[in-house]
Each structure stands twice: as C-alpha cells, then as structure tokens.
Write a protein that holds these residues in place. Structure first.
Motif, short mmCIF file in Angstrom:
data_model
loop_
_atom_site.label_atom_id
_atom_site.label_comp_id
_atom_site.label_asym_id
_atom_site.label_seq_id
_atom_site.Cartn_x
_atom_site.Cartn_y
_atom_site.Cartn_z
N PHE A 23 32.54 36.27 42.54
CA PHE A 23 33.36 36.75 43.65
C PHE A 23 34.85 36.69 43.36
N THR A 24 35.54 37.69 43.94
CA THR A 24 36.99 37.68 44.08
C THR A 24 37.25 38.08 45.52
N GLY A 25 37.73 37.15 46.33
CA GLY A 25 37.84 37.41 47.76
C GLY A 25 36.45 37.60 48.33
N LYS A 26 36.24 38.72 49.05
CA LYS A 26 34.92 39.02 49.59
C LYS A 26 34.13 39.98 48.71
N ASP A 27 34.72 40.39 47.63
CA ASP A 27 34.08 41.36 46.74
C ASP A 27 33.18 40.66 45.74
N GLU A 28 31.94 41.11 45.68
CA GLU A 28 30.97 40.56 44.72
C GLU A 28 30.79 41.51 43.54
N GLU A 29 30.86 40.96 42.35
CA GLU A 29 30.57 41.72 41.13
C GLU A 29 29.28 41.19 40.52
N THR A 34 31.42 31.06 49.37
CA THR A 34 30.41 31.31 48.34
C THR A 34 31.04 31.28 46.95
N ILE A 35 30.48 30.47 46.08
CA ILE A 35 30.95 30.41 44.69
C ILE A 35 30.29 31.53 43.89
N GLU A 55 39.82 26.80 46.73
CA GLU A 55 40.57 25.58 46.97
C GLU A 55 42.01 25.88 47.39
N SER A 56 42.55 26.99 46.89
CA SER A 56 43.92 27.34 47.25
C SER A 56 44.00 28.01 48.61
N GLY A 57 42.82 28.35 49.16
CA GLY A 57 42.78 28.95 50.49
C GLY A 57 43.09 30.42 50.52
N SER A 58 43.10 31.06 49.33
CA SER A 58 43.43 32.50 49.29
C SER A 58 42.19 33.32 49.62
N ILE A 60 36.44 28.88 42.17
CA ILE A 60 36.68 27.56 42.77
C ILE A 60 38.17 27.39 43.07
N ASN A 61 39.01 27.75 42.12
CA ASN A 61 40.46 27.63 42.32
C ASN A 61 40.93 28.51 43.48
N GLU A 62 40.33 29.70 43.60
CA GLU A 62 40.68 30.60 44.68
C GLU A 62 40.30 29.99 46.03
#
Length: 351
Positions: free
Chosen positions: A317-323, A300-301, A348-351, A344-346
């Motif tokens: 989003f950052t990880g699974k955390d939604e703000e 999810t973007i 694409e990097s698979g983190s 998107i960068n997160e």
C-alpha cells in the motif's frame, strides 16, 4: 515449508524453466524427483525410491520402470516418466501395465513432470485400469486437487484408503463427463424429465424440441450468471477495500491456511525492524488475509491474496492505493521488504 507451499514452489520452477525442459531426464531431475520429495519420499534413499526398478515379466527380461516407491519396505507405487513436452496417453503406460500385475503395487503413476496421472485396479483386481482415477496438473490446479494429492504423502499413505477413494473419484469424473454432455446437448431422456414437470399433455416432437432449446439456453444462462456474479463480487472488493477488511459475520467460512500464517510471520519479522512485533496483527477475510498495524483495519500494512494456489499476490500500500505484486509463495515476500517498511513509516508518520 508446508505441503501446499512446496507444490506452489514447484509450480513456479516449472513456469520458470518450461522452455528448456526438453528431455525425460530434465523432467525427472527438475520436476518429478522434487515432486516425490514434496510427497515426503527420500529421493536419495534407494530403499525408499528405487530408480530404474527391474521386474522380469514372463519372457520379457530386464525391463524397467523409472522409479518404485516403497512404503513400509514394500513396493507400493510404480512411476513411469516421460519428457515434459510429451502428451501422456495410455500407450506410454505399457510397462506400468505389465509391472502392475507382477508386483504388489496397487498404485501407479504416469507423468511428464507437469501432469501426474494416478492409476489403480478399481475395475479388475491386480490389473491396472486403463483410465487414471486422479490427474494432477502442476501448471493448473485447485485447492481440491491439493487435498486429493495430500493422500499420496508418505506420512499419510494408506493404500486401502487410496484404492477406496479411487472408486469415488473415478465415479465423480464419469458423472462430470456425462453432465458436460447433457449441458452441451441435452439428451431426450433429460428433456423428458424436465418437460414432464412443466408440460401438461402429450410430449410431441415439436414440444420436445422446444424444451430442448429452452434447457440449452437456460443452462448457458446459469453458467453466465455464475461468472457475472463472480466478476461483480471481484470488482466490488476492488472498489470498496476498507469494508472488506472485516471478517465474515459467521466466522465459519474463513480458513487461515498455513501458507497465510507463514506469510504473516515473514511480514511481522520484516516490520519488527521498526515497530514492536505485538503491534502487527493478522486478520483473515474471505478473499484475502490482511496484516494490520495495531489491529486497525484502516492501518493495513499488506494483504496476502493467497486463496488461489496458481496465482498468488502480495498487496502493498501507498495511502489507500493497493498494488498487487505476484509472488509464488511466502518466501518471496522478503523481496518486497522495502515496500513493507515504507508502509510502516507512512502509517507511523500519520500521512
């Protein structure tokens, strides 16, 4: 920008400038004229929006209403404005009453820029009703209010349909008022109807009192139950974000609005700086609209929580955390471009 978004933007303007809207002129220029413009009227065309409209009535000469709206070259709506701090009452509509009978207008509007009260002549032909058939509160409205308001758009304006709808809306408001009274304090007639279905024997005063108390408590319980269910559903959605990305099984109860489509296009335009646009997909759900990478609900973007026109949020989003970040409309999404690109960068990097 679509009609819903125009009204939402106007609401944002109201909340931003409310404290300095002290005069009638301030309400006109900041709120009323943009409101009329949102309805599709050219406020800069005096043949369409007539300011300081004069119509001599009997011995009264030179009286004016603030605006007369023309559709098809005919004066159709009379508009009287007050300051944003004014509490609108029927005493503010004296000129509207007189002008209504002296023109061909079938609709009149009394407003302070925040509240818009629409009147017609549903009780007696060519005489303005004392009660509005529809009231729109710019500071607090529902989707159903937007649907009713849309009938007053210039492109949709049909005075016969509006007058016919006025009778329906007025009846609905009267029924709602009566139901509220019954819910607050059930009448003897209402108690008799319910008791007759449940009680065998004489309906004595003690029996009526017992049923009246039970009905009042039951109505309160129903209302609380409805509120509890909404809160539980909201908490469940927050606690279990991944499964709720899936659309409803029937697919019929979900409506992707133009505001959500506009928001999706903005998000896609932002993210197209780092990924190809065809990888960015919209997927609507009941409570929000998700924007996904590669049509994968685990990538999810962002989420657009746009179902409420009075409280809209962009979920980043950052990880699974939604703000959830408050936005007044799709255009505000541009202010959160950095967060979207970081997401998107997160991903694409698979983190």
């Amino acid at each position: 920008m679509d009609f819903d978004a125009n009204i939402a933007e106007l609401q944002s303007r109201l909340r931003q400038h409310r404290e300095i809207l002290e005069t009638e002129e301030a309400a006109k220029t900041t709120l009323v004229l943009p409101f009329l413009r949102a309805l599709g009227f050219d406020v800069f065309n005096p043949a369409e929006v007539k300011p300081e409209f004069t119509c001599d009535v009997g011995t009264r000469k030179g009286e004016k209403v603030d605006y007369a709206l023309c559709v098809g070259g005919e004066v159709t709506v009379l508009v009287e404005c007050k300051s944003a701090s004014s509490d609108l009452s029927i005493k503010h509509a004296s000129q509207l009453f007189r002008y209504f009978a002296a023109t061909n207008a079938r609709v009149s509007l009394l407003t302070n820029g925040v509240t818009y009260k629409f009147f017609t002549d549903s009780d007696k032909a060519n005489m303005m009703d004392e009660a509005p058939f529809f009231t729109f509160n710019l500071d607090d409205y529902r989707k159903s209010d937007i649907r009713n308001l849309a009938a007053f758009q210039k492109s949709e304006f049909d005075v016969d349909r509006i007058v016919a709808q006025a009778g329906t809306l007025k009846l609905q408001s009267q029924v709602l008022a009566e139901l509220k009274k019954e819910f607050a304090e059930p009448s003897e007639e209402f108690v008799r109807v319910i008791a007759a279905r449940l009680h065998d024997g004489m309906l004595t005063k003690p029996v009526r009192d017992k049923y009246q108390a039970a009905i009042t408590q039951a109505i309160g319980a129903l209302i609380r139950q409805g509120i509890d269910e909404r809160l539980q559903n909201a908490m469940k959605r927050n606690d279990e974000p991944e499964p709720s990305d899936e659309p409803a099984p029937d697919g019929n109860s979900i409506e992707t609005t133009q505001v959500e489509i506009d928001g999706f296009n903005i998000i896609r335009a932002i993210c197209a700086k780092v990924v190809t646009p065809d990888r960015i997909v919209i997927r609507d759900a009941k409570s929000y609209c998700a924007v996904l990478l590669d049509d994968n609900n685990r990538r999810t973007i962002a989420r657009m929580h746009f179902n409420s026109p009075t409280a809209r949020y962009l979920g980043v989003f950052t990880g699974k955390d939604e703000e959830r970040r408050p936005v007044s409309g799709p255009v505000d999404i541009y202010q959160h471009a950095d967060a979207l690109l970081a997401r998107i960068n997160e991903l694409e990097s698979g983190s």
